[in-house]
Design a protein around this motif. Structure first.
Motif, mmCIF file in Angstrom:
data_model
loop_
_atom_site.group_PDB
_atom_site.id
_atom_site.type_symbol
_atom_site.label_atom_id
_atom_site.label_comp_id
_atom_site.label_asym_id
_atom_site.label_seq_id
_atom_site.Cartn_x
_atom_site.Cartn_y
_atom_site.Cartn_z
ATOM 1 N N SER A 82 25.779 27.800 49.615
ATOM 2 C CA SER A 82 25.161 29.153 50.376
ATOM 3 C C SER A 82 24.797 30.047 49.511
ATOM 4 C CB SER A 82 26.371 29.476 51.398
ATOM 5 O OG SER A 82 27.465 29.971 50.810
ATOM 6 N N ALA A 83 25.280 30.416 48.471
ATOM 7 C CA ALA A 83 25.115 31.614 47.455
ATOM 8 C C ALA A 83 23.599 31.077 46.752
ATOM 9 C CB ALA A 83 25.840 31.682 46.439
ATOM 10 N N VAL A 84 23.343 29.993 46.363
ATOM 11 C CA VAL A 84 22.011 29.630 45.875
ATOM 12 C C VAL A 84 20.971 29.618 47.145
ATOM 13 C CG1 VAL A 84 20.876 27.593 45.065
ATOM 14 C CG2 VAL A 84 22.947 27.870 44.239
ATOM 15 N N ALA A 85 21.480 29.343 48.322
ATOM 16 C CA ALA A 85 20.640 29.302 49.408
ATOM 17 C C ALA A 85 20.072 30.854 49.595
ATOM 18 C CB ALA A 85 21.118 28.568 50.567
ATOM 19 N N THR A 86 21.106 31.687 49.774
ATOM 20 C CA THR A 86 20.814 33.147 49.826
ATOM 21 C C THR A 86 19.776 33.871 48.651
ATOM 22 O OG1 THR A 86 22.771 33.799 48.998
ATOM 23 C CG2 THR A 86 22.775 33.385 50.992
ATOM 24 N N VAL A 87 20.131 33.171 47.544
ATOM 25 C CA VAL A 87 19.155 33.535 46.479
ATOM 26 C C VAL A 87 17.772 33.351 46.801
ATOM 27 C CG1 VAL A 87 18.685 33.381 43.898
ATOM 28 C CG2 VAL A 87 21.125 33.875 44.654
ATOM 29 N N ALA A 88 17.621 32.159 47.184
ATOM 30 C CA ALA A 88 16.286 31.489 47.351
ATOM 31 C C ALA A 88 15.649 32.169 48.700
ATOM 32 C CB ALA A 88 16.407 29.938 47.781
ATOM 33 N N VAL A 89 16.575 32.492 49.708
ATOM 34 C CA VAL A 89 16.174 33.309 50.748
ATOM 35 C C VAL A 89 15.572 34.582 50.438
ATOM 36 C CG1 VAL A 89 16.606 34.238 53.079
ATOM 37 C CG2 VAL A 89 17.104 31.999 52.627
ATOM 38 N N ALA A 90 16.527 35.206 49.661
ATOM 39 C CA ALA A 90 16.210 36.665 49.231
ATOM 40 C C ALA A 90 14.768 36.804 48.594
ATOM 41 C CB ALA A 90 17.389 37.099 48.527
ATOM 42 N N ALA A 91 14.469 35.851 48.093
ATOM 43 C CA ALA A 91 13.028 35.803 47.493
ATOM 44 C C ALA A 91 11.975 35.971 48.443
ATOM 45 C CB ALA A 91 12.772 34.725 46.719
ATOM 46 N N PHE A 92 12.013 35.685 49.667
ATOM 47 C CA PHE A 92 11.155 35.879 50.728
ATOM 48 C C PHE A 92 11.652 36.948 51.739
ATOM 49 C CE2 PHE A 92 8.769 32.265 49.003
ATOM 50 C CZ PHE A 92 9.720 31.490 48.677
ATOM 51 N N GLU A 93 12.734 37.158 52.022
ATOM 52 C CA GLU A 93 13.220 37.840 53.065
ATOM 53 C C GLU A 93 14.598 38.872 52.402
ATOM 54 O OE1 GLU A 93 11.657 37.570 55.968
ATOM 55 O OE2 GLU A 93 12.658 39.311 56.823
ATOM 56 N N PRO A 94 14.249 40.000 52.480
ATOM 57 C CA PRO A 94 15.478 41.055 51.849
ATOM 58 C C PRO A 94 16.511 40.694 52.659
ATOM 59 C CG PRO A 94 13.688 42.232 52.844
ATOM 60 C CD PRO A 94 13.197 40.878 52.809
ATOM 61 N N LEU A 95 17.800 40.553 51.893
ATOM 62 C CA LEU A 95 18.951 40.378 52.423
ATOM 63 C C LEU A 95 19.901 41.555 51.853
ATOM 64 C CD1 LEU A 95 19.832 36.671 52.140
ATOM 65 C CD2 LEU A 95 19.187 37.864 54.197
ATOM 66 N N SER A 96 20.762 41.962 52.654
ATOM 67 C CA SER A 96 21.709 43.312 52.116
ATOM 68 C C SER A 96 22.745 42.565 51.677
ATOM 69 C CB SER A 96 22.277 44.043 53.306
ATOM 70 O OG SER A 96 23.007 43.338 54.232
ATOM 71 N N GLY A 97 23.465 43.350 50.535
ATOM 72 C CA GLY A 97 24.589 42.900 49.840
ATOM 73 C C GLY A 97 25.722 42.224 50.980
ATOM 74 N N PRO A 98 26.181 43.252 51.922
ATOM 75 C CA PRO A 98 27.228 42.858 52.927
ATOM 76 C C PRO A 98 26.674 41.339 53.565
ATOM 77 C CG PRO A 98 26.833 45.009 53.113
ATOM 78 C CD PRO A 98 25.820 44.714 52.103
ATOM 79 N N ASP A 99 25.494 41.310 54.052
ATOM 80 C CA ASP A 99 25.097 40.102 54.623
ATOM 81 C C ASP A 99 25.204 38.604 53.852
ATOM 82 O OD1 ASP A 99 22.105 41.404 56.359
ATOM 83 O OD2 ASP A 99 24.481 41.279 56.803
ATOM 84 N N VAL A 100 24.941 39.124 52.456
ATOM 85 C CA VAL A 100 25.058 38.079 51.585
ATOM 86 C C VAL A 100 26.460 37.438 51.454
ATOM 87 C CG1 VAL A 100 24.614 37.186 49.177
ATOM 88 C CG2 VAL A 100 22.970 38.414 50.145
ATOM 89 N N GLY A 101 27.282 38.410 51.224
ATOM 90 C CA GLY A 101 28.912 38.413 51.226
ATOM 91 C C GLY A 101 29.112 37.600 52.497
ATOM 92 N N ARG A 102 28.718 38.023 53.521
ATOM 93 C CA ARG A 102 29.184 37.235 54.868
ATOM 94 C C ARG A 102 28.907 35.874 54.972
ATOM 95 N NH1 ARG A 102 27.639 42.587 57.560
ATOM 96 N NH2 ARG A 102 29.493 43.719 57.821
ATOM 97 N N VAL A 103 27.643 35.784 54.638
ATOM 98 C CA VAL A 103 27.061 34.283 54.642
ATOM 99 C C VAL A 103 27.759 33.322 53.499
ATOM 100 C CG1 VAL A 103 25.095 32.855 54.013
ATOM 101 C CG2 VAL A 103 25.007 34.978 55.469
ATOM 102 N N VAL A 104 28.101 33.922 52.618
ATOM 103 C CA VAL A 104 28.682 33.069 51.523
ATOM 104 C C VAL A 104 30.188 32.893 51.760
ATOM 105 C CG1 VAL A 104 29.333 32.923 48.797
ATOM 106 C CG2 VAL A 104 26.946 33.878 49.488
ATOM 107 N N LEU A 105 30.654 33.845 52.143
ATOM 108 C CA LEU A 105 32.285 33.875 52.441
ATOM 109 C C LEU A 105 32.481 32.886 53.589
ATOM 110 C CD1 LEU A 105 34.890 34.542 51.084
ATOM 111 C CD2 LEU A 105 34.841 36.536 52.372
ATOM 112 N N GLY A 106 31.512 33.192 54.528
ATOM 113 C CA GLY A 106 31.749 32.532 55.857
ATOM 114 C C GLY A 106 31.517 30.927 55.746
ATOM 115 N N ALA A 107 30.513 30.560 54.863
ATOM 116 C CA ALA A 107 30.182 29.169 54.550
ATOM 117 C C ALA A 107 31.616 28.611 53.871
ATOM 118 C CB ALA A 107 29.048 28.799 53.739
ATOM 119 N N ALA A 108 32.164 29.190 52.694
ATOM 120 C CA ALA A 108 33.241 28.793 51.854
ATOM 121 C C ALA A 108 34.361 28.724 52.878
ATOM 122 C CB ALA A 108 33.510 29.854 50.993
ATOM 123 N N LEU A 109 34.699 29.693 53.745
ATOM 124 C CA LEU A 109 35.995 29.537 54.394
ATOM 125 C C LEU A 109 35.911 28.411 55.522
ATOM 126 C CD1 LEU A 109 36.915 33.532 54.957
ATOM 127 C CD2 LEU A 109 37.740 31.863 53.184
#
Lengths: 140, 69
Positions: A97-124
């Motif tokens: 999910s971290a790799v995915a957010t890096v890829a998405v962020a290249a096209f759509e800006p993502l905030s730090g908290p949003d990235v954290g929630r996505v990555v941690l949410g996927a992991a948990l």
């Protein structure tokens, strides 16, 4: 079936279903909180409480205290092995999910908290789901 | 090198008239541990294998063995 073994089996099965419910809650919470305002302390606070609860649940500490014959059965060798496998699944879900957010962020800006929630949410969610599945499969 | 381990737990357990739960109680583990070891899904630690062998009254090497390659 002895009372203790039966009670441990019932508790372990119940725990597995609670883990599935927690995984669904984590996913829903992470999805719903993406895009939340940074000053929305209520959303942030409730999300942090949920994350703390999940981390404690995934930790072996949850089953070790109090130290009773029942908690010893709930944290025996297969459960410890399942927990290790679940944490491994969580690691890979977090990494992907971290790799995915890096890829998405290249096209759509993502905030730090949003990235954290996505990555941690996927992991948990992955760790919780894997743990529950392994426990229920072993109990069949 | 394969990591598989074969065992004769079910036969030994049934010979003693024990259920999986009964053996679990003797060994001091959960029934799912006995179930997963018996079905070859989980490879027990040395300590657990020794405890299972002691509970079944058999030497550990007659209860667990490597598959023939």
């Amino acid at each position: 079936m002895s009372d203790l073994v039966e009670r441990a089996e019932q508790r372990a099965t119940g725990r597995a279903w609670v883990l599935y419910l927690l995984a669904a809650t984590v996913v829903a919470s992470s999805v719903l909180s993406v895009g939340a305002r940074a000053d929305d302390t209520t959303t942030l606070g409730s999300w942090l409480v949920m994350v703390a609860l999940v981390l404690v649940t995934l930790s072996p500490l949850a089953a070790r205290f109090p130290r009773t014959p029942l908690t010893a059965l709930l944290e025996d060798e297969t459960t410890r092995d399942h927990r290790r496998s679940a944490l491994e699944a969580g690691f890979w879900a977090g990494a992907i999910s971290a790799v995915a957010t890096v890829a998405v962020a290249a096209f759509e800006p993502l905030s730090g908290p949003d990235v954290g929630r996505v990555v941690l949410g996927a992991a948990l969610a992955a760790a919780l789901g894997a743990f529950a599945t392994l426990e229920l499969r072993a109990a069949r | 090198m394969s990591d598989a381990l074969e065992n004769g737990m079910r036969a030994a357990r049934e010979q003693l008239g024990l259920t999986q739960a009964g053996l679990a109680e003797r060994v001091g583990v959960s029934r799912k541990t006995i179930n997963t070891v018996e079905n070859g899904v989980f490879i027990p630690s040395t300590v657990l294998a020794l405890r299972i062998a002691a509970a079944l009254g058999q030497p550990v090497e007659s209860l667990f063995w490597l598959p023939k390659e």
